[in-house]
Motif scaffolding. Sequence first.
Motif, mmCIF file in Angstrom:
data_model
loop_
_atom_site.group_PDB
_atom_site.id
_atom_site.type_symbol
_atom_site.label_atom_id
_atom_site.label_comp_id
_atom_site.label_asym_id
_atom_site.label_seq_id
_atom_site.Cartn_x
_atom_site.Cartn_y
_atom_site.Cartn_z
ATOM 1 N N UNK A 130 0.909 -1.298 0.386
ATOM 2 C CA UNK A 130 0.112 0.316 0.000
ATOM 3 C C UNK A 130 1.043 1.374 0.569
ATOM 4 N N UNK A 131 1.737 1.127 0.496
ATOM 5 C CA UNK A 131 2.440 2.402 0.566
ATOM 6 C C UNK A 131 3.667 2.238 -0.346
ATOM 7 N N UNK A 132 4.090 1.524 -0.755
ATOM 8 C CA UNK A 132 4.623 1.675 -2.665
ATOM 9 C C UNK A 132 3.689 2.079 -3.451
ATOM 10 N N UNK A 133 2.166 1.665 -3.038
ATOM 11 C CA UNK A 133 1.246 2.066 -4.215
ATOM 12 C C UNK A 133 1.057 3.287 -4.564
ATOM 13 N N UNK A 134 1.268 4.110 -2.745
ATOM 14 C CA UNK A 134 0.712 5.782 -2.310
ATOM 15 C C UNK A 134 2.054 6.470 -2.988
ATOM 16 N N UNK A 135 3.156 5.669 -3.250
ATOM 17 C CA UNK A 135 3.764 7.097 -3.726
ATOM 18 C C UNK A 135 4.169 6.626 -5.033
ATOM 19 N N UNK A 136 3.583 6.566 -5.805
ATOM 20 C CA UNK A 136 3.651 5.320 -7.251
ATOM 21 C C UNK A 136 2.547 6.454 -8.083
ATOM 22 N N UNK A 137 1.103 6.305 -7.186
ATOM 23 C CA UNK A 137 0.337 7.662 -7.053
ATOM 24 C C UNK A 137 0.280 8.586 -7.298
ATOM 25 N N UNK A 138 1.804 9.261 -6.185
ATOM 26 C CA UNK A 138 1.846 10.572 -6.216
ATOM 27 C C UNK A 138 2.095 10.515 -7.680
ATOM 28 N N UNK A 139 3.362 10.005 -7.862
ATOM 29 C CA UNK A 139 4.072 10.211 -9.292
ATOM 30 C C UNK A 139 2.951 10.285 -10.529
ATOM 31 N N UNK A 140 2.304 9.222 -10.652
ATOM 32 C CA UNK A 140 1.400 9.261 -11.815
ATOM 33 C C UNK A 140 0.771 10.613 -11.864
ATOM 34 N N UNK A 141 0.000 10.653 -10.597
ATOM 35 C CA UNK A 141 -0.344 12.471 -10.378
ATOM 36 C C UNK A 141 -0.077 13.460 -10.604
ATOM 37 N N UNK A 142 0.970 13.694 -10.478
ATOM 38 C CA UNK A 142 1.531 14.822 -9.942
ATOM 39 C C UNK A 142 2.969 15.148 -11.398
ATOM 40 N N UNK A 143 3.072 13.414 -12.450
ATOM 41 C CA UNK A 143 4.531 14.018 -13.166
ATOM 42 C C UNK A 143 3.999 13.214 -13.898
ATOM 43 N N UNK A 144 3.798 13.903 -15.709
ATOM 44 C CA UNK A 144 3.851 13.148 -16.807
ATOM 45 C C UNK A 144 4.578 12.846 -17.030
ATOM 46 N N UNK A 145 4.396 11.353 -17.916
ATOM 47 C CA UNK A 145 5.106 10.123 -18.505
ATOM 48 C C UNK A 145 6.497 10.186 -18.068
#
Length: 687
Positions: free
Chosen positions: A108-123
């Motif tokens: 869950x923690x790792x998913x939260x971090x990558x969710x932040x990346x997907x939300x804030x950063x372009x591919x």
Amino acid sequence: MEEGPLDFDILSYISDHTGFYGTIKNSPADFVVTEIDVTGELVTKVYTKVTKELQTQCRNEQNSKKAKLCPNAAETKIKDTADEASSGISGAVVETVDIVFEDQEQASCEEDQYSVFNTLLSLDIQETLFNIASKVRSAFESNVSKGEECELSLGLFPDKTVRASLHSAVRQTFPFLLTFTRSTEVLIKPNLDYQELSLLTSVEEADKFFTFLDAKVENSRFTFLPDVCKEHRTSVHHFISKKFGKLVEAKSFSEKGTDGLQKVCITVRFRERKGSSGKRHRSEENADIFTAFTLEKENLETLEAVSFLASSLGVLPSDFSYAGIKDKKAVTYQSVVVKKVTPERLHEAEGLLEKKGMKISNVHPTNQHIRLGQLSGNHFTIIVRDVRCHICDESGDLKERVDEAVHNIKNKGFINYYGPQRFGKGQNMQSHKIGLALLKEEMTNAIKLFFTPEEGDDPVNKAKKYFFQTEDIKGTLPLMPAYKVRERMLLRALNRYGMSDEGCVRGWLSIPHSMRVFYIHAYCSKVWNEASSYRMATYGSKVVEGDLVFRKQDLNKTTLLSDRVHIVTCEEEEQEVYSIQQVVLPMPGHSIRYPTNQVGQWYKDALISDGLHSCNFRVGTLQLNIPGCYRHIIKYPQNLIYEPTVQINEKVSEQTTSQKRALKLSFTLDSSCYATICLREMMKCNY
């Protein structure tokens, strides 16, 4: 540019079809806007599958005093192994330290971090980040320094909470990277402190220590592996004291192992915070509680709705966050997050909210604010009433006019102007005029513009008229309705500090930052609209030398975000390398580039005419910093569906009724695009 109301009649079109006439927003139900979140789902549906178990888990995370993004990475323990006694060879620790996780919690923690990346950063930024992280990791493991000159910009993030989330996500995912902020730009580079520790211990142990350090979990501890070499322990102690002595303290503890040998471990813990006895400590009972919900509002501005919500729940407007400001005369659905309010308390206020034309749904705990722009678009369902040909084209075939307009809007798009709701609909007080006054630091004038009354005798206008005529602040306060939170906050500050320049500054500082900056953004939006109109009238749809385009970032280079804006060359114009869809224009600010063709000169002349020839787009007294941004000139509606034969019967008198045609439209627009502007291009009408 400064004089007169905002005039959309002077702005250019991209297509030359005739269009047709119709009226929109006869009632709020004729204009329905549903926000689409970053995953591409309508906010009315996205949380319907949230389970009670997930809600309980989120609530438990909120009430804990642990890290936002990795709440369960708290205690670290030594891995008990049979060969533990051999770990002191040459003073090097060769075993790893395990951070104790439940598998589900870690995922869950790792998913939260990558969710932040997907939300804030372009591919492409994400790809570059992972590529650089891999190179830095390899270099550190081989004891080769990458040097401090290796930097990568992750982009501009004006919201402090958003920046904090991104900093934490990067450092928890890549402990060997250092994040820092330059103005509002978040950047990364190799963490040389990490490299120094990894030479004293091991890469794995350095990972765990810096993850622990960044999480800043209260009352947590980190214990290094047992070390039999006193000189080595001393080196580790000196490193921790020198680099992080103000934040943590380290002590050595001796204990017997299973083999009977005495072993010494270094344990690190965070220093206790010393509170001032003269200051009242903030209650932390609800400080880390965030509740997300879908807000349905009718005939209300977003800021007005938030002000009423804040008043009803006993919190500040700044405790609310949302992805965008929605239309007033419409039925709108959008995601909102409120801090310090539990789901149960929010549900208790439902009855009061419904009286104001608001409903809430999909209420659930979350762990952070939502940021402006954190959406992928909006879906619109619009009824255009009284559809007919323009007066100059009364003999034309209406169906042909509608078909032609829809065909052109699908294929040629529309000029991506900011809509009239960006500026306020009043003829006397318009947001862009207030923004210009604030940029020129004419604080008293900005206050007078804010309280300029419109036509009508509603309570708000009565209060504004009284203030405008008398400047009796104390007498205006009881006249201003309670739900007008911004106005009342300003009036209370002015009543305390007076109408001097300093008093007006205090007044503006009394309202949230997002509201202050809104007015300057309105002015910058007006400049952008007129610059875009000039650009299309001057050059049309051809990409010419001096235009600005976004180019794809080279994954092998660490370029700043601003360096991705490319100025079209003469050769590229001749070879038609770029299309009009790639052309962008800048919103004025201190960190942007202007076109080098006639459009760039237009910007310069426009700012000079408004008295901003020396403006750096920073207003220090109001804590306003406007870096600027870039916006595509042309946009397209997606999934456009229209029904041109809907008939509406309208009663003319007791005996007769008349049939009027109506048009039902359904389409999706990217975030920050305006449906009224899309309709303007389609129908050749201004709204």
